[in-house]
Design a protein around this motif. Structure first.
Motif, PDB file in Angstrom:
ATOM      1  N   GLY A   1       0.826  -1.235  -0.032  1.00  0.00           N
ATOM      2  CA  GLY A   1       0.001  -0.224  -0.026  1.00  0.00           C
ATOM      3  C   GLY A   1       0.813   1.104  -0.125  1.00  0.00           C
ATOM      4  O   GLY A   1       1.886   1.166   0.230  1.00  0.00           O
TER       5      GLY A   1
ATOM      6  N   HIS B   1      -8.781   4.399  -6.157  1.00  0.00           N
ATOM      7  CA  HIS B   1      -8.745   4.952  -4.963  1.00  0.00           C
ATOM      8  C   HIS B   1      -9.980   5.990  -4.919  1.00  0.00           C
ATOM      9  O   HIS B   1     -10.419   6.497  -5.766  1.00  0.00           O
ATOM     10  CB  HIS B   1      -7.509   5.979  -4.626  1.00  0.00           C
TER      11      HIS B   1
ATOM     12  N   THR C   1      -6.622   7.485   2.936  1.00  0.00           N
ATOM     13  CA  THR C   1      -6.191   6.013   2.478  1.00  0.00           C
ATOM     14  C   THR C   1      -6.637   5.297   3.726  1.00  0.00           C
ATOM     15  O   THR C   1      -5.945   5.060   4.979  1.00  0.00           O
ATOM     16  CB  THR C   1      -4.898   5.922   2.126  1.00  0.00           C
ATOM     17  N   HIS C   2      -7.838   4.500   3.800  1.00  0.00           N
ATOM     18  CA  HIS C   2      -8.077   3.782   4.999  1.00  0.00           C
ATOM     19  C   HIS C   2      -7.137   2.823   5.119  1.00  0.00           C
ATOM     20  O   HIS C   2      -7.086   2.314   6.320  1.00  0.00           O
ATOM     21  CB  HIS C   2      -9.666   3.055   4.687  1.00  0.00           C
ATOM     22  N   SER C   3      -6.697   1.901   4.150  1.00  0.00           N
ATOM     23  CA  SER C   3      -5.738   0.829   4.491  1.00  0.00           C
ATOM     24  C   SER C   3      -4.587   1.276   5.121  1.00  0.00           C
ATOM     25  O   SER C   3      -3.945   0.631   5.926  1.00  0.00           O
ATOM     26  CB  SER C   3      -5.722   0.148   3.043  1.00  0.00           C
TER      27      SER C   3
END
Ligand SMILES: C[C@H](O)[C@H](O)[C@H]1CNC2=NC(N)=NC(=O)C2=N1
Length: 99
Positions: A2, A56, A73-75
């Motif tokens: 990521g 995204h 960016t949740h990840s």
């Protein structure tokens, strides 16, 4: 792998280049006032296609002709280059819809 979380200093530098956006903790946010409800929906459609291309995706809030985009960016649990890259694309698409 990521995208990497950005350092605070890097976030400040990138925010300075995106004056329409505000920082809100782990996300950045921008409101766009479209010419009409349909113009706002068309902007959302163009942003959705760009988001798919980038893999995204912004959070999107539509209220009549005010569209709010929020990026995080949740990840990664915060802000990465992906957020600022997509913010710049959203700015370009929003500007195309003006005038
Ligand atoms: C597998 C895929 O790349 C991930 O689920 C992507 C999709 N879109 C995403 N969008 C956003 N804003 N944050 C993410 O972490 C994210 N993850």
């Amino acid at each position: 792998m990521g995208a990497a979380l950005l350092e605070e200093e890097e976030i400040s530098v990138r925010m300075a280049g995106l004056p329409a956006w505000v920082r809100d903790g782990a996300q950045i946010r921008r409101e766009v006032e479209a010419a009409s409800f349909l113009a706002g929906i068309e902007l959302v459609d163009r942003v959705a296609r760009a988001a798919e291309d980038a893999d995204h995706h912004p959070d999107i809030d539509i209220r009549w002709r005010t569209v709010t985009f929020a990026l995080s960016t949740h990840s990664a649990g915060g802000l990465t280059a992906k957020d600022f890259d997509l913010a710049a694309v959203i700015d370009r698409l929003a500007a195309q819809g003006e005038g």
